[in-house]
Design an enzyme around this catalytic site. Sequence first.
Site, PDB file in Angstrom:
ATOM      1  N   ARG A   1     -10.386   0.072  15.600  1.00  0.00           N
ATOM      2  CA  ARG A   1     -10.373   0.709  14.277  1.00  0.00           C
ATOM      3  C   ARG A   1     -11.232  -0.160  13.357  1.00  0.00           C
ATOM      4  NH1 ARG A   1      -4.620   1.746  11.336  1.00  0.00           N
ATOM      5  NH2 ARG A   1      -5.090  -0.384  10.709  1.00  0.00           N
TER       6      ARG A   1
ATOM      7  N   TYR B   1      15.656  31.165   5.452  1.00  0.00           N
ATOM      8  CA  TYR B   1      14.459  31.872   5.929  1.00  0.00           C
ATOM      9  C   TYR B   1      14.487  32.033   7.439  1.00  0.00           C
ATOM     10  CZ  TYR B   1      11.927  31.253   1.495  1.00  0.00           C
ATOM     11  OH  TYR B   1      11.519  31.305   0.200  1.00  0.00           O
TER      12      TYR B   1
ATOM     13  N   MET C   1      11.203  24.957   0.607  1.00  0.00           N
ATOM     14  CA  MET C   1      10.363  24.072  -0.207  1.00  0.00           C
ATOM     15  C   MET C   1      11.189  23.209  -1.170  1.00  0.00           C
ATOM     16  SD  MET C   1       7.111  25.094  -2.594  1.00  0.00           S
ATOM     17  CE  MET C   1       6.256  25.982  -1.297  1.00  0.00           C
TER      18      MET C   1
ATOM     19  N   LYS D   1       0.851  -1.202   0.000  1.00  0.00           N
ATOM     20  CA  LYS D   1       0.000   0.000   0.000  1.00  0.00           C
ATOM     21  C   LYS D   1       0.881   1.245   0.000  1.00  0.00           C
ATOM     22  CE  LYS D   1      -0.133  -0.252   5.013  1.00  0.00           C
ATOM     23  NZ  LYS D   1      -0.864  -0.788   6.160  1.00  0.00           N
TER      24      LYS D   1
HETATM   25  C1  LIG Z   1      -0.087  -1.730   6.812  1.00  0.00           C
HETATM   26  C2  LIG Z   1      -0.697  -2.936   7.388  1.00  0.00           C
HETATM   27  C3  LIG Z   1       0.111  -4.028   7.757  1.00  0.00           C
HETATM   28  C4  LIG Z   1       1.620  -3.999   7.708  1.00  0.00           C
HETATM   29  O1  LIG Z   1       2.122  -3.276   8.810  1.00  0.00           O
HETATM   30  P1  LIG Z   1       3.706  -3.198   9.104  1.00  0.00           P
HETATM   31  O2  LIG Z   1       3.786  -2.693  10.481  1.00  0.00           O
HETATM   32  O3  LIG Z   1       4.270  -2.240   8.093  1.00  0.00           O
HETATM   33  O4  LIG Z   1       4.235  -4.562   8.919  1.00  0.00           O
HETATM   34  C5  LIG Z   1      -0.531  -5.186   8.194  1.00  0.00           C
HETATM   35  N1  LIG Z   1      -1.873  -5.240   8.283  1.00  0.00           N
HETATM   36  C6  LIG Z   1      -2.668  -4.208   7.961  1.00  0.00           C
HETATM   37  C7  LIG Z   1      -4.147  -4.333   8.103  1.00  0.00           C
HETATM   38  C8  LIG Z   1      -2.107  -3.024   7.508  1.00  0.00           C
HETATM   39  O5  LIG Z   1      -2.907  -1.992   7.205  1.00  0.00           O
END
Ligand SMILES: *Cc1c(COP(=O)(O)O)cnc(C)c1O
Length: 382
Positions: free
Chosen positions: A143, A275, A323, A44
Amino acid sequence: MNQEFYRSGHRPTWAEVRLDRLVHNYQLIKQHVGPKVQVMAMIKANAYGHGATPVALRLEQEANADWFGVATPEEGLSLRRAGVTRPILCLGGFWHGQEPDLLDHQLTTTIFRFDMLESLNSTAKVLGKRARIHVKVDSGMGRLGIQLSELEEFLQTLSRCSFLELEGVLTHFAAADDPDKHDFTLQQIARYQTALEIFSSQGLTPPLHHLCNSAGTHAFPEAYGNLVRVGGMFYGIAQDSVSPLIPLLPVVPALSLHSRIILLKTLSSGHALGYGCTYTTTRTSQIATIPIGYADGVCRAHSNHGDVLVRGHRAPIVGRVSMDLTLIDVTDVPGVTLGDQVTLIGEQEGKCITAEEYANRIQTIALEVTTSLSERVPRLYL
Ligand SMILES: *Cc1c(COP(=O)(O)O)cnc(C)c1O
């Protein structure tokens, strides 16, 4: 002047990604969990900044990766369009209107609300397909996930959805990296077990069971189920998100961040820099400008805070990060010259600034650092 710099034809700021190291890390994790446990590479957020498509294609070709995990259907779709064929799980679920994309591109989704069951089932019915789903249960994080108190009713609804195929059940750990919260994680594991019992009391036997992120994979082998979801550890940047009490697998970081000196000047003592004039030289100083700033993901918290590597020496960041540009003090770097490579994260001549060091400096974790590198930073694949 460095000739390579003079002829480069592009802004000399880039991230290098060593895909062979990711293949190595994946294989190491695979060996560690053993033959009965599949490994989902979490890709992701553009593979935590490493580039989702190149990472997935290489892992598919060279490591025969079991699964890929993404957050959104958009991310999954873009992988399918690039030719990725291995199973993909969308961990963040989907939004109404995306059901056809899931079905047309064989994207598996996580489900955590009643209405998701109903809408995916009716789209699958219309398209004459079956949708694979993983049900997420909330074992304590609060969550995403169905609460245990609602699970039985949820599964009764699921049983009436004949176009859905229940492929997995998962939960997510809140604090598996924290030895002080060991009992909390054990409680999460126990609640997950209770959830599995509720599934079987409803006559449901999902084939895939998964709980562990990197921290869980590192510290809770009893919770592997038959699939683990690994992000940080897979990228070799897990030090600050796993328990410090257990030695980390010898995974290696794959991403490094570089720029070059584009202007070098000698300034007398008492000269203000950048800056807000937040830094003033206290001696005759060699000050270098590098073309990287907060729009590239080097956040402003690095202002007057932390080092970069030049010619294998540490050089401090001076003044505010702006920036597009940052200033560094290279007075103590022998032989420094225009065009010299500057390493913000990674190795140089035997010295190293890890993503974890870079992150700790600004009170965050390495995962936020690599995911924050902006699109303006080209990724070079080695
Ligand atoms: C991102 C994620 C992981 C991986 O987490 P890490 O700490 O990077 O290994 C596992 N399960 C879910 C549901 C996630 O969103």
